[in-house]
Design an enzyme around this catalytic site. Structure first.
Site, mmCIF file in Angstrom:
data_model
loop_
_atom_site.group_PDB
_atom_site.id
_atom_site.type_symbol
_atom_site.label_atom_id
_atom_site.label_comp_id
_atom_site.label_asym_id
_atom_site.label_seq_id
_atom_site.Cartn_x
_atom_site.Cartn_y
_atom_site.Cartn_z
ATOM 1 N N CYS A 76 -16.892 -17.467 12.080
ATOM 2 C CA CYS A 76 -17.729 -17.821 11.100
ATOM 3 C C CYS A 76 -17.279 -19.256 10.520
ATOM 4 O O CYS A 76 -17.348 -20.192 11.292
ATOM 5 C CB CYS A 76 -17.880 -16.873 10.179
ATOM 6 S SG CYS A 76 -19.320 -17.200 8.896
ATOM 7 N N HIS A 164 -18.921 -11.911 12.761
ATOM 8 C CA HIS A 164 -18.067 -11.150 12.110
ATOM 9 C C HIS A 164 -17.561 -10.000 13.225
ATOM 10 O O HIS A 164 -18.236 -8.826 12.779
ATOM 11 C CB HIS A 164 -18.197 -10.883 10.413
ATOM 12 C CG HIS A 164 -18.382 -12.243 9.801
ATOM 13 N ND1 HIS A 164 -17.159 -12.426 9.251
ATOM 14 C CD2 HIS A 164 -19.435 -12.767 9.721
ATOM 15 C CE1 HIS A 164 -17.751 -13.468 8.387
ATOM 16 N NE2 HIS A 164 -19.044 -13.707 8.628
ATOM 17 N N GLU A 166 -14.994 -8.211 12.433
ATOM 18 C CA GLU A 166 -14.175 -7.094 11.646
ATOM 19 C C GLU A 166 -15.298 -6.113 11.024
ATOM 20 O O GLU A 166 -14.765 -5.196 10.636
ATOM 21 C CB GLU A 166 -13.449 -8.055 10.563
ATOM 22 C CG GLU A 166 -14.111 -8.557 9.587
ATOM 23 C CD GLU A 166 -14.748 -9.960 10.012
ATOM 24 O OE1 GLU A 166 -14.764 -10.220 11.398
ATOM 25 O OE2 GLU A 166 -15.051 -10.967 9.182
ATOM 26 N N GLY A 219 2.721 11.325 -8.674
ATOM 27 C CA GLY A 219 1.978 12.369 -8.164
ATOM 28 C C GLY A 219 0.857 11.636 -7.054
ATOM 29 O O GLY A 219 0.153 12.324 -6.334
ATOM 30 N N GLY A 220 0.817 10.311 -6.994
ATOM 31 C CA GLY A 220 -0.304 9.598 -6.200
ATOM 32 C C GLY A 220 0.341 9.418 -4.808
ATOM 33 O O GLY A 220 1.691 9.635 -4.561
ATOM 34 N N ASP A 222 0.859 6.434 -2.945
ATOM 35 C CA ASP A 222 1.958 5.460 -2.681
ATOM 36 C C ASP A 222 3.274 5.681 -3.210
ATOM 37 O O ASP A 222 4.361 5.666 -2.576
ATOM 38 C CB ASP A 222 1.292 4.004 -3.417
ATOM 39 C CG ASP A 222 -0.134 3.584 -3.079
ATOM 40 O OD1 ASP A 222 -0.588 4.121 -1.931
ATOM 41 O OD2 ASP A 222 -0.617 3.011 -4.029
ATOM 42 N N SER A 223 3.492 6.303 -4.399
ATOM 43 C CA SER A 223 4.711 6.266 -4.858
ATOM 44 C C SER A 223 5.366 7.387 -4.229
ATOM 45 O O SER A 223 6.657 7.670 -3.773
ATOM 46 C CB SER A 223 4.708 6.665 -6.472
ATOM 47 O OG SER A 223 4.247 7.909 -6.662
ATOM 48 N N THR A 224 4.680 8.399 -3.797
ATOM 49 C CA THR A 224 5.070 9.715 -2.859
ATOM 50 C C THR A 224 5.797 8.988 -1.564
ATOM 51 O O THR A 224 6.946 9.514 -1.207
ATOM 52 C CB THR A 224 4.114 10.722 -2.776
ATOM 53 O OG1 THR A 224 3.448 11.123 -3.964
ATOM 54 C CG2 THR A 224 4.776 11.937 -2.132
#
Ligand code: XMP
Length: 506
Positions: A76, A164, A166, A219-220, A222-224
């Site tokens: 583009c 595009h 993508e 508990g989410g 990412d941290s897990t």
């Protein structure tokens, strides 16, 4: 490794995600920060942009170290930029070309278009058009409205496309990216969750050695995932802290803590509910509530971190979208970091930081989590805000209000699970409204609370649509809530989308 040069398009991250889906590693750089050493890169993708190349303040980076030296795919704005600066002509189109078009490939012997169907649907979104191609360029494809929909610079692996690839509406877009990256640029499709885990675990071992690391679990997802990766690398030297702020879902603290322990994590559960409730006493303003919760969390976490002797690192579940330096449409952006007063920081914030997920997108975090054998239910969890139920109780917070909302939320979420609707919804929850309304139960008049149910579909939380949940489900849920939860006599369903509404009510 693939370099994506960002000119500020809303789709730049999508390009990166598509490339990663092909198991090819890539990184996004703002157009004004091209890395000096390009030896690690095998291909370059130039993104789109909200700018017109003819605008004075538009991105006009020096590509002399890139063009002709590395395979380039210009998308583009990128395609227009190459045309504009290398002898072609770009002008405003009469109409903004936006939406679906069908691609007619002229040079079908080109590897860029291998395995792409004739008349393949592509997604256009541009207001300038390439009128004349740059020097030595050969047209490769057109659509009914766009003559120069794709071109190549003769004798170079420099390709440009106006559409595009993508965007999902470009049905063969991923094939085109694969053709460019694998067939033309020769990149390896070796960026797999397994490879990521092996590489990251050995890097973490190397970096951390025998030092101790502290990490806050929420508990989410990412941290897990961050915790499990670190645990794999350094075992018991990872000290996890899971704080109950008293604003989690019903039974969540106990059940998640249990899960963490089963995973073998060295985790300490800290029930600080009373401390949070105390800090929230009398506060009604949403931002004040957020601040009180944030500050209390820092105090509690700092106290706990002090209990661990000689801790060196603080681990965080930061992911790639938080790290990417964005290109502002108002000129090159200077991301201004707020300068903390180092003297006033709590001690744990002075620790060295380790962020094992900082190069991953959310969907990759889930794939890595699966690779690590983390429970499917945990990985498929809806997002939940840090301040928890405090921003779903409009007005001030009391223990009784938290109890009521936990019960209502539990009926709703359990219902979604029982009806197999949970995974169709991106986020769901209940909101306790600061009003009472009249009802009748048996022969008695009641005057009790109103709750709102909210369920949305989204991909990243930036925009969201309310979910068309079955009436039968809503009917059943409403009955159960009113019969079971003392203090609630009315249930409403939120049918607003974002924008103009937001997902949370506060
Ligand atoms: P909104 O309400 O802005 O929410 O449409 C978008 C997403 O962000 C979450 N959210 C928060 N998450 N702390 C968080 O950790 C907060 O203060 C906060 N406010 C909103 C919200 O749940 C949704 O997923």
């Amino acid at each position: 490794n693939v370099l994506i040069l960002d000119f500020g398009s809303q789709y730049t991250q999508l390009i990166a995600r598509r490339v990663r889906e092909l198991n090819i590693y890539c990184e996004i750089y703002p157009y004004h920060k091209i890395p000096e050493d390009l030896s690690g890169f095998k291909a370059v993708i130039l993104s789109g942009s909200p700018f017109s190349v003819r605008a004075e303040d538009a991105p006009h980076p020096d590509l002399s170290q890139i063009r002709g030296k590395l395979p380039v795919l210009a998308v583009c704005y990128g395609a227009q930029y190459l045309a504009h600066f290398f002898g072609g002509k770009v002008e405003p189109s009469d109409t903004r070309e936006y939406g679906r078009a069908n691609l007619s490939v002229i040079k079908d012997a080109e590897p860029l278009f291998e395995n792409i169907k004739e008349n393949s649907q592509v997604w256009m979104s541009h207001s300038d058009s390439i009128i004349d191609l740059p020097e030595n360029a050969v047209r490769l494809a057109s659509t009914s409205d766009v003559l120069n929909a794709a071109y190549r610079i003769d004798g170079e692996d420099t390709f440009a496309i106006q559409f595009h690839p993508e965007v999902y509406h470009s049905t063969d877009g991923k094939q085109l990216l694969e053709n460019f990256l694998v067939k033309i640029a020769g990149t390896q499709q070796s960026w797999t969750p397994g490879a990521f885990v092996d590489l990251t675990v050995s890097e973490l071992k190397e970096k951390i050695g025998d030092d101790k690391v502290v990490l806050g679990l929420s508990g989410g997802v990412d941290s897990t995932v961050a915790a499990v990766l670190l645990h794999k690398a350094i075992g018991k030297n990872l000290y996890c802290i899971f704080v109950n702020n008293g604003l989690l879902r019903k039974n969540e603290f106990e059940s998640v803590l249990d899960q963490y322990k089963h995973m073998g994590l060295n985790v300490k559960g800290v029930d600080a509910s009373a401390r949070f409730l105390d800090a929230l006493k009398g506060l009604s303003d949403p931002e004040e509530k957020r601040k009180a919760i944030g500050n209390t969390f820092i105090e509690v976490f700092d106290d706990e971190a002090h209990e661990i002797k000689d801790v060196v690192y603080l681990a965080q579940g930061t992911i790639y979208p938080d790290v990417i330096e964005s290109v502002s449409v108002n000129g090159p952006s200077v991301t201004i970091k707020s300068h903390h007063n180092v003297g006033g920081l709590p001690d744990f914030m002075k620790l060295k930081v380790v962020e094992p997920l900082r190069m991953l997108f959310k969907d990759e975090v889930r794939r890595v989590g699966k690779e690590l054998g983390i429970d499917k239910e945990l990985l498929g969890r809806h997002p939940f805000p840090g301040p928890g139920l405090a921003i779903r109780i409009l007005g001030d917070i009391t223990a009784e209000k938290v109890r009521i909302l936990q019960e209502v939320d539990h009926v709703f979420i359990q219902g979604l699970r029982d009806w197999m609707l949970y995974d169709k919804v991106w986020q769901a929850g209940a909101i306790l409204l600061p009003i009472q309304s009249v009802g009748v139960m048996g022969d008695e008049r009641t005057y009790e609370q109103v709750v709102a149910l909210r369920a949305v579909e989204s991909t990243d939380g930036m925009t969201a649509d309310w979910v068309n949940l079955p009436y039968e489900f809503l009917q059943k849920t409403s009955n159960t809530i009113i019969n079971r939860v003392k203090g609630v006599n009315r249930v409403v369903y939120d049918i607003s989308s974002k924008p103009p509404a937001t997902i949370e009510w506060e």
